[in-house]
Design a protein around this motif. Sequence first.
Motif, PDB file in Angstrom:
ATOM      1  N   ARG A 150      -0.826  -0.316 -41.053  1.00 26.13           N
ATOM      2  CA  ARG A 150       0.043   0.120 -39.946  1.00 26.13           C
ATOM      3  C   ARG A 150       1.440  -0.473 -40.066  1.00 26.13           C
ATOM      4  O   ARG A 150       2.447   0.209 -39.806  1.00 26.13           O
ATOM      5  CB  ARG A 150      -0.599  -0.257 -38.604  1.00 26.13           C
ATOM      6  CG  ARG A 150       0.277  -0.130 -37.370  1.00 26.13           C
ATOM      7  CD  ARG A 150       0.714   1.306 -37.110  1.00 26.13           C
ATOM      8  NE  ARG A 150       1.688   1.396 -36.059  1.00 26.13           N
ATOM      9  CZ  ARG A 150       3.004   1.252 -36.218  1.00 26.13           C
ATOM     10  NH1 ARG A 150       3.504   0.983 -37.409  1.00 26.13           N
ATOM     11  NH2 ARG A 150       3.826   1.374 -35.197  1.00 26.13           N
TER      12      ARG A 150
ATOM     13  N   VAL B  74       8.966   4.736 -36.955  1.00 27.51           N
ATOM     14  CA  VAL B  74       8.095   5.296 -35.916  1.00 27.51           C
ATOM     15  C   VAL B  74       8.932   5.635 -34.673  1.00 27.51           C
ATOM     16  O   VAL B  74       9.645   4.794 -34.138  1.00 27.51           O
ATOM     17  CB  VAL B  74       6.959   4.319 -35.540  1.00 27.51           C
ATOM     18  CG1 VAL B  74       6.121   4.876 -34.395  1.00 27.51           C
ATOM     19  CG2 VAL B  74       6.073   4.047 -36.754  1.00 27.51           C
TER      20      VAL B  74
ATOM     21  N   GLU C 276       4.290   6.629 -30.642  1.00 24.36           N
ATOM     22  CA  GLU C 276       2.930   6.216 -31.015  1.00 24.36           C
ATOM     23  C   GLU C 276       2.059   6.278 -29.768  1.00 24.36           C
ATOM     24  O   GLU C 276       2.465   5.837 -28.697  1.00 24.36           O
ATOM     25  CB  GLU C 276       2.970   4.788 -31.560  1.00 24.36           C
ATOM     26  CG  GLU C 276       1.632   4.243 -31.991  1.00 24.36           C
ATOM     27  CD  GLU C 276       1.741   2.870 -32.645  1.00 24.36           C
ATOM     28  OE1 GLU C 276       0.695   2.353 -33.065  1.00 24.36           O
ATOM     29  OE2 GLU C 276       2.858   2.314 -32.730  1.00 24.36           O
TER      30      GLU C 276
ATOM     31  N   LEU D  37       0.990   8.689 -34.922  1.00 23.27           N
ATOM     32  CA  LEU D  37       2.335   8.170 -35.146  1.00 23.27           C
ATOM     33  C   LEU D  37       3.269   9.320 -35.505  1.00 23.27           C
ATOM     34  O   LEU D  37       3.009  10.047 -36.464  1.00 23.27           O
ATOM     35  CB  LEU D  37       2.344   7.157 -36.295  1.00 23.27           C
ATOM     36  CG  LEU D  37       1.391   5.972 -36.220  1.00 23.27           C
ATOM     37  CD1 LEU D  37       1.389   5.208 -37.530  1.00 23.27           C
ATOM     38  CD2 LEU D  37       1.774   5.041 -35.092  1.00 23.27           C
TER      39      LEU D  37
END
Length: 198
Positions: free
Chosen positions: A39, A45, A48, A108
Amino acid sequence: GEDNAMRLDAEVLGFLQVVVLYGFIGVTSLFLMLTVIHRQRIEGVILEFPTGRLVGFPLRPILFVVVLTVLFVAGIFRDFAMSPVVWIGYVVGALFWGSATFVSTSVLVTEYGLVKSLTSRRGSISWGQVEDCFMRKSPGGHRFVFFYRDDEGRRRRFEVHVPQVYVEEFGEAVDDILDRRFRVRRRASAGRREFEDH
């Protein structure tokens, strides 16, 4: 002789319980560690969110702890109690398992693509592969369906279930990214046509 045999059986059973417990904790802690490392490698990102069935949490580890607790309590009433240390050990292992599953199955949305599973080979796609997408209602949220080309040029579907609370945010993030991408693609295509006309 019979008492010795029973004592030996109890010792073997106790030893096996400890071995299985340590094995369970070892495997689940390794699963959690590898999941967290994987991760942390994902960059850019934008959004999420968890996809577990129980308010975002994975169902199986929670059911495991519930069954374990029922067996523990039932054992107390039947004078066949599980050792509290063993019970705590399994709960800790279940927490590792649940945490790893929570992280690995969270969706994500990144600048580079979409990830719905950290543990599956087909758990992610890059935005460059996406050719089309649509959305439809499903229990507890919406299902977003993306059509894309795999490495061998075959057309495939990539489905993501988005809980109701994240639908608007997810839709806006995806629309923004794909709109930018398709605009660039349309401009490139128009430029090619213009070049060919001349």
